[in-house]
Design a protein around this motif. Structure first.
Motif, PDB file in Angstrom:
ATOM      1  N   VAL A  23     -31.013 -66.983  33.325  1.00 28.43           N
ATOM      2  CA  VAL A  23     -29.811 -66.339  32.793  1.00 28.43           C
ATOM      3  C   VAL A  23     -30.194 -65.435  31.619  1.00 28.43           C
ATOM      4  N   GLY A  24     -31.055 -65.903  30.754  1.00 28.13           N
ATOM      5  CA  GLY A  24     -31.498 -65.085  29.621  1.00 28.13           C
ATOM      6  C   GLY A  24     -32.235 -63.839  30.061  1.00 28.13           C
ATOM      7  N   LEU A  25     -33.124 -63.969  31.039  1.00 24.98           N
ATOM      8  CA  LEU A  25     -33.840 -62.800  31.556  1.00 24.98           C
ATOM      9  C   LEU A  25     -32.896 -61.820  32.243  1.00 24.98           C
ATOM     10  N   THR A  26     -31.895 -62.309  32.929  1.00 20.75           N
ATOM     11  CA  THR A  26     -30.922 -61.426  33.576  1.00 20.75           C
ATOM     12  C   THR A  26     -30.141 -60.632  32.539  1.00 20.75           C
ATOM     13  N   ILE A  27     -29.697 -61.295  31.503  1.00 22.23           N
ATOM     14  CA  ILE A  27     -28.958 -60.601  30.433  1.00 22.23           C
ATOM     15  C   ILE A  27     -29.859 -59.578  29.747  1.00 22.23           C
ATOM     16  N   PHE A  28     -31.101 -59.952  29.462  1.00 20.24           N
ATOM     17  CA  PHE A  28     -32.035 -59.029  28.820  1.00 20.24           C
ATOM     18  C   PHE A  28     -32.297 -57.813  29.696  1.00 20.24           C
TER      19      PHE A  28
END
Length: 144
Positions: A23-28
């Motif tokens: 989820v963090g990588l997707t947002i980034f």
């Protein structure tokens, strides 16, 4: 006798789960992609503004050259749409993609001169037009 120690009970190690990491990588990646798109759009707008500024400078230069000519020179110019070569006036290669046309209409003591400048940009052709009125007696001959 039992031995007493000051050891703390073991805590579980805090770490990110695989789902939290994804989820963090997707947002980034979404933030990075939108920032990159904004930079590209800004660059295109700067290029477009630069092209329009150059077009205005070319048209202003042509108008000033016409203002410097005598009335006899203006009346001897062809009235049909005439392509004007810009390579003799501007030595930079960037001006070669601009094409300038001049047409003259009117008779008697006044002439309407129309300059039309066009250039190709990615996905579109732009045109700017400048129209001016010249009279035999100068500016104050047609203003009442």
């Amino acid at each position: 006798m039992p031995r007493v120690t000051n050891q703390r009970p073991e805590r579980p190690v805090a770490a990110f789960t695989l789902i939290e990491l994804m989820v963090g990588l997707t947002i980034f990646s979404m933030v990075f992609a939108s920032a990159f798109y904004c930079l590209q759009a800004g660059s295109r707008l700067i290029t477009l503004a630069r092209d329009h500024t150059r077009a205005g400078q070319i048209l202003q230069s042509e108008v000033e050259q016409m203002r410097a000519q005598a009335w006899a020179d203006i009346t001897s110019l062809p009235t049909a749409s005439t392509a004007i070569d810009l390579s003799s006036q501007f030595d930079q290669q960037i001006y070669s993609r601009y094409s300038l046309n001049r047409s003259i209409s009117g008779s008697g003591d006044s002439r309407k001169i129309t300059f039309s400048l066009s250039w190709d940009a990615p996905n579109k052709t732009y045109t700017r037009t400048f129209v001016c009125l010249y009279t035999r007696g100068g500016l104050y001959d047609y203003i009442q």
